[in-house]
Design an enzyme around this catalytic site. Structure first.
Site, PDB file in Angstrom:
ATOM      1  N   ASN A  27      30.323  -7.060   7.431  1.00 53.40           N
ATOM      2  CA  ASN A  27      30.262  -8.280   8.168  1.00 53.40           C
ATOM      3  C   ASN A  27      30.201  -9.618   7.354  1.00 53.40           C
ATOM      4  OD1 ASN A  27      27.824  -8.078   7.105  1.00 53.40           O
ATOM      5  ND2 ASN A  27      26.767  -8.376   8.982  1.00 53.40           N
ATOM      6  N   ASP A  33      26.646  -2.405   3.865  1.00 57.69           N
ATOM      7  CA  ASP A  33      25.815  -2.158   4.991  1.00 57.69           C
ATOM      8  C   ASP A  33      26.494  -0.666   5.471  1.00 57.69           C
ATOM      9  OD1 ASP A  33      28.247  -2.937   6.407  1.00 57.69           O
ATOM     10  OD2 ASP A  33      27.695  -4.734   6.082  1.00 57.69           O
ATOM     11  N   ASP A 102      16.773   8.724   0.825  1.00 55.50           N
ATOM     12  CA  ASP A 102      15.834   8.701  -0.108  1.00 55.50           C
ATOM     13  C   ASP A 102      14.343   8.954   0.653  1.00 55.50           C
ATOM     14  OD1 ASP A 102      14.707   7.866  -2.692  1.00 55.50           O
ATOM     15  OD2 ASP A 102      16.863   7.134  -2.959  1.00 55.50           O
ATOM     16  N   ASP A 204      11.769  10.183  -4.323  1.00 54.93           N
ATOM     17  CA  ASP A 204      11.605   9.002  -5.228  1.00 54.93           C
ATOM     18  C   ASP A 204      10.060   9.150  -5.941  1.00 54.93           C
ATOM     19  OD1 ASP A 204      12.168   6.211  -6.296  1.00 54.93           O
ATOM     20  OD2 ASP A 204      10.323   5.692  -5.344  1.00 54.93           O
TER      21      ASP A 204
HETATM   22  C1  GLC Z   1      12.397   4.946  -8.630  1.00 52.65           C
HETATM   23  C2  GLC Z   1      13.619   4.291  -7.970  1.00 52.65           C
HETATM   24  C3  GLC Z   1      13.777   2.851  -8.435  1.00 52.65           C
HETATM   25  C4  GLC Z   1      12.532   2.401  -7.860  1.00 52.65           C
HETATM   26  C5  GLC Z   1      11.137   2.791  -8.300  1.00 52.65           C
HETATM   27  C6  GLC Z   1      10.119   2.385  -7.061  1.00 52.65           C
HETATM   28  O1  GLC Z   1      12.222   4.829 -10.056  1.00 52.65           O
HETATM   29  O2  GLC Z   1      14.948   5.209  -8.582  1.00 52.65           O
HETATM   30  O3  GLC Z   1      14.632   2.446  -8.167  1.00 52.65           O
HETATM   31  O4  GLC Z   1      12.319   1.022  -8.494  1.00 52.65           O
HETATM   32  O5  GLC Z   1      11.259   4.147  -8.007  1.00 52.65           O
HETATM   33  O6  GLC Z   1      10.216   2.912  -6.077  1.00 52.65           O
HETATM   34 CA    CA Z   2      26.773  -6.847   5.349  1.00 49.03          CA
END
Ligand code: GLC
Ligand code: CA
Length: 566
Positions: A27, A33, A102, A204
């Site tokens: 967009n 996105d 994630d 993460d």
């Molecule tokens: C992990 C992620 C990174 C982020 C960090 C804090 O290392 O891969 O991108 O900044 O965690 O969440």
């Molecule tokens: Ca966008």
């Protein structure tokens, strides 16, 4: 033993990581996105990959590009709506692909409702969702923070005269897993996404979730290594087992933890099947290889050696040879482009080294993870000016360096190799303006080499492109289960120019030869290998179709795979 009888879809999968902010903008606001990803689903299918991992797509003020989540059940406004997500999920599943999200639950955003409540008063019902240290107890024992100007993970908060803990930025307060209510809330949220139909999570900094709520001084054995201390909290495995029991075990899903600080001695604690924790995790040994000792984001002064590189992969293959399962990756949204880092991105060697590294990842044991753009050999951005950087990590480190009157030119030289922004530039789709990523102004500069053939459209047309080599190599892995399940044996370990190994499954034996060297080189394996005949399966350069003797001459960055017969 790993064998063909112990098949799992996630062991056979090739994973493709998407950094949605930089993938495709639909967009014209300059930010990638979800609708942009939908536009590219047929492309993803054409890569023959199986699983898409999306970096965080949840509501976030974007202090750390989505790793600071303010609502785990809502989509980031810039990325679209929940309807867009549902459409994306359907589009992915219709094509026989899977998707993992994630899971960022070591910390939330300070704008999350939990934290907004928590900081209001010491007796707020959410107080104990976070780690607080009352100021009347004096200064809390030192904790180190990744993204803090003073490297201090305790932030004083006036409202309740207390400090809160943040291993990352001040806007990323750490969640308190010691509180069973918090854990319950996280598990409910995981169920919410699994019931929608997602196929797993990348977790993460998951080893950081357990903390000693007494917050003692750093124990001596961890002197100088806060990361290892963070990764070794007292109740970590109890939490992972509980999460498995309460959530993961109820679905056919895959999990991969991001595991900074986890040492190989503890590897099986996470992924031994009998422990019921995770399927895989990303270790950080390779990532430390070209960095100064103990410095995550600073390049080391001398060059890394191929023998060190082999040693890491060999060691990590070994540890999972009977139990557990490994993950393989050469770059991601935090770590610079593989071809620039482990190969050679000069025009002369770019094609061969990009395809050689693909051959490597796709011929090793473990589940391979590719990062968007790796399939077309995208390279480090190497921005010269601090104005072009967007990453909180680089920007904070710059402020610190400026404050300390460090050499700022040297600082930028380091960031040109080490900054996370090297990999966060927009995906290069074609040779039109902004590489076809957006028709607006991109949130971060596009790497100009999209005009020199590093873009999808021009590589589609070229049968000898990095992109089409990638597809052939993925097919080769899919058609030869020995490349997934076969045992791995390193050959000629001291060779600093060529990485050679075999993969064996039953009667089948595959030989992989990879040159990491910018000149031609020879390898003689006659002491370690005997065969009557070898047939060529793939190479990124001229290679003999059939071989009779184990002596090879490889061109610079050549990759070649043979099937051997006894
Ligand atoms: C992990 C992620 C990174 C982020 C960090 C804090 O290392 O891969 O991108 O900044 O965690 O969440
Ligand atoms: Ca966008």
């Amino acid at each position: 033993m790993h064998d063909i009888n112990d098949r799992k879809w996630w062991k056979e999968a090739v994973v493709y990581q998407i950094y949605p902010r930089s993938f495709k903008d639909s967009n014209a606001d300059g930010i990638g996105d979800l609708k942009g990803i939908i536009e590219k689903l047929d492309y993803l299918k054409s890569l023959e990959v199986d699983v898409i991992w999306l970096n965080p797509i949840f509501k976030s003020p974007n202090d750390d590009n989505g790793y600071d989540i303010s609502d785990y059940r809502a989509i980031m406004e810039e990325f679209g709506t929940m309807d867009d997500f549902d459409a994306l999920l359907e589009g992915i599943h219709e094509r026989g692909l899977k998707v993992i999200l994630d899971l960022v639950v070591n910390h939330s955003s300070d704008e999350h409702e939990w934290f907004r409540e928590s900081r209001k008063s010491r007796d707020n019902p959410y107080r104990d969702f976070y780690h607080w240290w009352p100021a009347e107890k004096g200064k809390p024992p030192k904790r180190w923070s990744y993204f803090d100007l003073e490297g201090n993970a305790w932030q004083y908060d006036e409202q309740t005269d207390a400090y809160y803990l943040h291993y990352f930025s001040v806007k990323q307060p750490d969640l308190k897993w010691e509180n069973p209510e918090l854990r319950r809330a996280i598990y409910d949220m995981m169920h919410f996404w699994f019931q929608k139909g997602i196929d797993g999570f990348r977790m993460d900094v998951i080893p950081f979730i357990s903390k000693d709520p007494e917050y003692p001084e750093l124990p001596e054995e961890y002197e100088g290594d806060f990361i290892a201390y963070y990764a070794n909290g007292p109740r970590l495995h109890e939490y992972l087992q509980e999460m498995n029991r309460e959530v993961l075990s109820k679905y056919d899903v895959m999990t991969v933890g991001e595991a900074p600080g986890v040492k190989i001695e503890n590897a099986l604690d996470f992924v031994d099947e009998h422990r019921n924790e995770l399927n895989m995790f990303f270790h950080f040994d390779l990532l430390a290889l070209d960095r100064a000792p103990g410095k995550v984001f600073q390049m080391r002064e001398d060059n890394w050696k191929l023998t060190e590189f082999k040693e890491i992969f060999t060691r990590w293959d070994e540890v999972f040879s009977e139990k557990g399962w490994g993950s393989l990756f050469l770059n991601n949204h935090d770590f610079p482009r593989s071809v620039s880092r482990w190969g050679n991105d000069s025009p002369e060697h770019w094609y061969h080294s990009a395809t050689m590294l693909q051959t490597f990842l796709l011929s090793m044991r473990g589940t391979p993870y590719f990062y968007q753009g790796e399939e077309i050999g995208m390279t480090n951005a190497r921005f010269d000016s601090i104005e072009d950087y967007r990453d909180i990590n680089t920007l904070t480190a710059y402020q610190i360096a400026a404050h300390n009157c460090d050499d700022l030119e040297a600082f930028i030289e380091n960031e040109k190799e080490a900054s996370r922004d090297n990999v966060r530039t927009p995906m290069q789709w074609n040779a039109q303006k902004h590489a076809g990523f957006t028709s607006g102004e991109p949130w971060i500069r596009v790497n100009q080499n999209y005009l020199q053939g590093i873009n999808v459209q021009s590589q589609e047309k070229d049968s000898h492109s990095v992109l089409n080599y990638f597809r052939s190599m993925v097919k080769l892995r899919k058609n030869n289960p020995v490349l997934t399940y076969g045992s791995y044996r390193l050959l000629d370990p001291d060779n600093e120019e060529i990485y050679a190994y075999t993969r064996t499954l039953g009667d089948e034996k595959i030989l992989v030869l990879l040159s990491f060297f910018e000149k031609s080189s020879t390898i003689d394996l006659s002491k370690e290998l005997s065969f009557t005949r070898g047939d060529l399966l793939i190479s990124n350069d001229e290679a003999k179709k059939q071989i009779k003797a184990p002596v090879f001459v490889l061109s610079p960055y050549q990759a070649v795979i043979y099937r051997l017969y006894r």
